[in-house]
Design a protein around this motif. Structure first.
Motif, PDB file in Angstrom:
ATOM      1  N   LYS A  25      -1.968   3.926   0.822  1.00 42.71           N
ATOM      2  CA  LYS A  25      -3.347   3.564   0.524  1.00 42.71           C
ATOM      3  C   LYS A  25      -3.988   2.800   1.685  1.00 42.71           C
ATOM      4  O   LYS A  25      -3.311   2.299   2.590  1.00 42.71           O
ATOM      5  CB  LYS A  25      -3.401   2.704  -0.747  1.00 42.71           C
ATOM      6  CG  LYS A  25      -2.727   3.345  -1.949  1.00 42.71           C
ATOM      7  CD  LYS A  25      -3.472   4.583  -2.423  1.00 42.71           C
ATOM      8  CE  LYS A  25      -4.735   4.250  -3.141  1.00 42.71           C
ATOM      9  NZ  LYS A  25      -5.418   5.432  -3.697  1.00 42.71           N
ATOM     10  N   ASN A  41       4.605   4.914  -5.262  1.00 44.61           N
ATOM     11  CA  ASN A  41       5.323   6.060  -5.795  1.00 44.61           C
ATOM     12  C   ASN A  41       4.291   7.023  -6.380  1.00 44.61           C
ATOM     13  O   ASN A  41       3.467   6.635  -7.208  1.00 44.61           O
ATOM     14  CB  ASN A  41       6.309   5.590  -6.870  1.00 44.61           C
ATOM     15  CG  ASN A  41       7.127   6.718  -7.453  1.00 44.61           C
ATOM     16  OD1 ASN A  41       6.588   7.670  -8.007  1.00 44.61           O
ATOM     17  ND2 ASN A  41       8.436   6.602  -7.342  1.00 44.61           N
ATOM     18  N   GLU A  42       4.308   8.278  -5.942  1.00 39.54           N
ATOM     19  CA  GLU A  42       3.302   9.240  -6.402  1.00 39.54           C
ATOM     20  C   GLU A  42       3.308   9.414  -7.914  1.00 39.54           C
ATOM     21  O   GLU A  42       2.254   9.599  -8.528  1.00 39.54           O
ATOM     22  CB  GLU A  42       3.535  10.600  -5.735  1.00 39.54           C
ATOM     23  CG  GLU A  42       2.981  10.709  -4.337  1.00 39.54           C
ATOM     24  CD  GLU A  42       3.066  12.113  -3.789  1.00 39.54           C
ATOM     25  OE1 GLU A  42       2.284  12.428  -2.883  1.00 39.54           O
ATOM     26  OE2 GLU A  42       3.930  12.888  -4.256  1.00 39.54           O
ATOM     27  N   GLY A  74       2.478   5.527  -9.433  1.00 42.92           N
ATOM     28  CA  GLY A  74       1.298   4.865  -8.901  1.00 42.92           C
ATOM     29  C   GLY A  74       1.512   3.400  -8.593  1.00 42.92           C
ATOM     30  O   GLY A  74       0.551   2.670  -8.323  1.00 42.92           O
ATOM     31  N   ASN A 128       0.812  -1.229   0.000  1.00 42.74           N
ATOM     32  CA  ASN A 128       0.000   0.000   0.000  1.00 42.74           C
ATOM     33  C   ASN A 128       0.836   1.266   0.000  1.00 42.74           C
ATOM     34  O   ASN A 128       0.326   2.342   0.295  1.00 42.74           O
ATOM     35  CB  ASN A 128      -0.965   0.007   1.188  1.00 42.74           C
ATOM     36  CG  ASN A 128      -0.265   0.135   2.531  1.00 42.74           C
ATOM     37  OD1 ASN A 128       0.868  -0.311   2.701  1.00 42.74           O
ATOM     38  ND2 ASN A 128      -0.937   0.746   3.491  1.00 42.74           N
ATOM     39  N   GLU A 156      -2.072   3.129   7.036  1.00 41.28           N
ATOM     40  CA  GLU A 156      -2.347   4.189   6.073  1.00 41.28           C
ATOM     41  C   GLU A 156      -1.893   5.546   6.588  1.00 41.28           C
ATOM     42  O   GLU A 156      -1.513   6.426   5.816  1.00 41.28           O
ATOM     43  CB  GLU A 156      -3.843   4.222   5.756  1.00 41.28           C
ATOM     44  CG  GLU A 156      -4.233   5.226   4.668  1.00 41.28           C
ATOM     45  CD  GLU A 156      -5.723   5.265   4.415  1.00 41.28           C
ATOM     46  OE1 GLU A 156      -6.141   5.929   3.442  1.00 41.28           O
ATOM     47  OE2 GLU A 156      -6.482   4.634   5.173  1.00 41.28           O
ATOM     48  N   LYS A 182       2.635   7.752  -1.609  1.00 40.82           N
ATOM     49  CA  LYS A 182       1.225   7.726  -1.251  1.00 40.82           C
ATOM     50  C   LYS A 182       0.967   6.439  -0.467  1.00 40.82           C
ATOM     51  O   LYS A 182       1.470   5.367  -0.830  1.00 40.82           O
ATOM     52  CB  LYS A 182       0.325   7.744  -2.491  1.00 40.82           C
ATOM     53  CG  LYS A 182       0.242   9.084  -3.181  1.00 40.82           C
ATOM     54  CD  LYS A 182      -0.967   9.156  -4.117  1.00 40.82           C
ATOM     55  CE  LYS A 182      -0.902   8.085  -5.199  1.00 40.82           C
ATOM     56  NZ  LYS A 182      -2.021   8.233  -6.175  1.00 40.82           N
TER      57      LYS A 182
END
Length: 602
Positions: free
Chosen positions: A243, A197-198, A201, A194, A226, A241
């Protein structure tokens, strides 16, 4: 998607165990009975028969080691055991020399054995590991024959590039190589399903890994909480990011199912709080799941039934519980406390006909890593080698204390001492500095009066200070209005911190009342907030010292990220060292702060 991997090649050492000791255990609440046709292991090979339908697979797991290679001291190196008569006793526990022996003894005779971890293997580590960017811990985990681990939030303390180096190897980009041999990296996979890489993705590391032996396949999906950006410095999670844990696990469980892997374990760096601090508390006794609370409960209730067991962490609690999955079936959820004090032994009964786990046969128990067994000699050698490199720095005296300075409690003496040190350092940078605030999670340990080595009672060494503050945060100064300062205090106990308050440790002179009989921001009695006996003026400007983690709005205290007139100073451990050297000596040691700056109403 990643292909199913074969078991990786591991550099195993053959160790002759010098003594045998059975671990102390508590059995999880799932039914212990195997299916009627189950067998303990493979059968009939000598006669040419096919393996039996049911195959027991041993899953050994632990979490939140935090680089504790040596036995942790004080309360960090003990576990509480519930006795048959209802009383409790404490047991000294932990240290990789003993963990290695316990794991090796547990594996003995188990041909189908997997060792997995639930994250935070590194980060917030004692000097022996932290000084060398946790290369010693990765080396130790290789020696422990760890098969797989999820990432935890602390794996991001130094950012994604450093995590990739720990996985792949290579010398540190600024510190270089510490020995004649280049660092080889982990010979087990870190899983980060989760963590994306911004820009691309895609997961920054493998999202899952599959263990295979003689037709038995068990998949592992690894995630961290998260909210990792809320508990790690902004620099450490830059470009990433994080998730949702449930959505991510469910996504990759489907992927594994499509690849024919039906036995799945989730490694989740998020956890819960059992109703008892005893490691062998039966958290299923009141009724399935009733004995544990916290984020892991909702996570477990929503993860697809395709996942057969959850290995968790983060909260440093010990439990072997069952929580019903979305189909209403009980599923084992475990955590082995922290610092290598426990390991969990879970039996997964694999059905060769279906490729799945026979849930009714799952058993789980936590075992104490006692210090009564023989030390693993390879781990002793590893510790000695790295301690030799660390000794010139770690053994230096940086202060003197008259008694233990503990780190426990809503307001702790150790937290107050750090805040006082940062206030004193702040005044050096800017005489207008008014107060300091320290995040409780940054106080990793207390200071013990009794000598750990040969330094003498009451002596604080650099290594001990490093254990208390291992993050290398800087001390930052910022201006806030009085109204903002009140809001900062309210954010400790409201919003994302309402359920689990993060009480900032205050420097001398800042006092207020915390009313825990109320909820949310009302827990802060605004009229009680005073600085040196004077009520806070909402319109006035106050110069506040914090560490860089808080200055970025960490711990959900976002107002601390809105300060002005920033000034960045030295690292926080250097500030503590300066304070101790200036305020203590062998003949005049510093006393523990009274921890009476916050008046708590319950």
């Amino acid at each position: 998607m990643p292909a199913i991997s074969q078991p990786h090649q591991r550099r195993r050492r053959t160790v002759r165990l010098l003594a045998a000791a059975a671990g102390l255990a508590t059995v999880g609440a799932l039914a212990a009975a195997l299916p009627s046709t189950a067998a303990a292991g493979e059968s009939g090979k000598s006669g040419g028969k096919a393996p039996s339908r049911y195959q027991d697979v041993q899953l050994l797991s632990f979490n939140d080691l935090h680089g504790n290679l040596e036995p942790p001291s004080g309360s960090s190196g003990r576990v509480t055991e519930l006795q048959a008569d209802g009383t409790t006793k404490t047991i000294d526990a932990g240290g990789v020399e003993y963990l290695a022996t316990h794991l090796r003894e547990a594996r003995a005779g188990n041909k189908y054995s997997i060792t997995a971890a639930g994250g935070d293997m590194v980060g917030a580590s004692p000097l022996i590991s932290g000084l060398f960017h946790d290369e010693p811990t990765i080396e130790a985990l290789n020696g422990l024959d760890l098969d797989v681990t999820s990432v935890g939030n602390h794996e991001f303390d130094e950012g994604a590039k450093e995590l990739a180096r720990l996985q792949k190897g290579g010398c540190h980009p600024t510190a270089g190589c510490y020995t004649d041999e280049e660092f080889e990296g982990a010979n087990f996979p870190y899983l980060a399903a989760n963590v994306l890489n911004e820009k691309t993705g895609k997961p920054i590391l493998k999202p899952y890994w599959v263990w295979k032996k003689n037709g038995v396949k068990v998949g592992f999906i690894g995630v961290t909480l998260e909210d990792t950006p809320g508990v790690v410095s902004a620099e450490g999670v830059k470009g990433l990011k994080f998730k949702d844990e449930v959505q991510t696990i469910n996504k990759y469980a489907k992927e594994l199912q499509r690849q024919g892997v039906k036995s799945i374990v989730a490694l989740i760096h998020e956890g819960g709080a059992p109703a008892s601090a005893s490691y062998n508390y039966d958290c299923d006794a009141p009724g399935a799941g009733d004995g544990i609370s916290g984020p892991i409960v909702d996570i477990a209730k929503n993860i697809t039934p395709q996942v057969d067991a959850l290995v968790t962490g983060h909260t440093h609690a010990a439990y072997a519980c069952t929580i019903n999955d979305p189909a209403g079936n009980p599923r084992t959820v475990t955590s082995a406390a922290s610092f290598g004090r426990l390991y969990t032994d879970t039996t997964l009964t694999y059905d060769r006909w279906t490729g799945d786990i026979a849930r009714t046969a799952v058993k789980s128990a936590n075992h104490v890593v006692t210090r009564t067994v023989a030390k693993a000699t390879d781990m002793t050698e590893l510790i000695s080698r790295w301690n030799t490199l660390a000794a010139p720095i770690g053994n230096r005296a940086i202060g003197y204390i008259s008694a233990d300075i503990p780190s426990t409690g809503t307001e702790s003496p150790m937290g107050d001492l750090i805040a006082d040190a940062q206030l004193a350092y702040g005044k050096q940078l800017d005489p207008e500095t008014d107060l300091a605030l320290m995040n409780p999670g940054g106080v990793r340990a207390g200071l013990n009066y009794a000598a750990k080595g040969t330094e003498g009672d009451g002596v604080v060494t650099y290594a001990e200070g490093f254990t208390v503050q291992p993050f290398s945060n800087t001390v930052n100064l910022q201006d806030f209005t009085g109204a903002q300062l009140i809001k900062v205090l309210q954010e400790q106990v409201s919003g994302s911190n309402a359920a689990s308050p993060k009480i900032l440790q205050p420097s001398s002179g800042l006092t207020y009342t915390l009313d825990l009989t109320k909820t949310g921001a009302d827990r802060i009695v605004v009229d009680s907030v005073k600085l040196n006996g004077t009520a806070i003026d909402p319109a006035a400007t106050y110069r506040v010292a914090t560490n860089s983690f808080l200055a970025g709005g960490g711990d959900g205290i976002t107002t601390l990220g809105l300060g002005t007139n920033d000034l960045v100073g030295t690292d926080d451990l250097a500030a503590l060292e300066q304070y101790l050297l200036a305020n203590s000596s062998a003949t005049s040691p510093i006393a523990p702060p009274a921890a009476n700056r916050i008046t708590i109403l319950k």
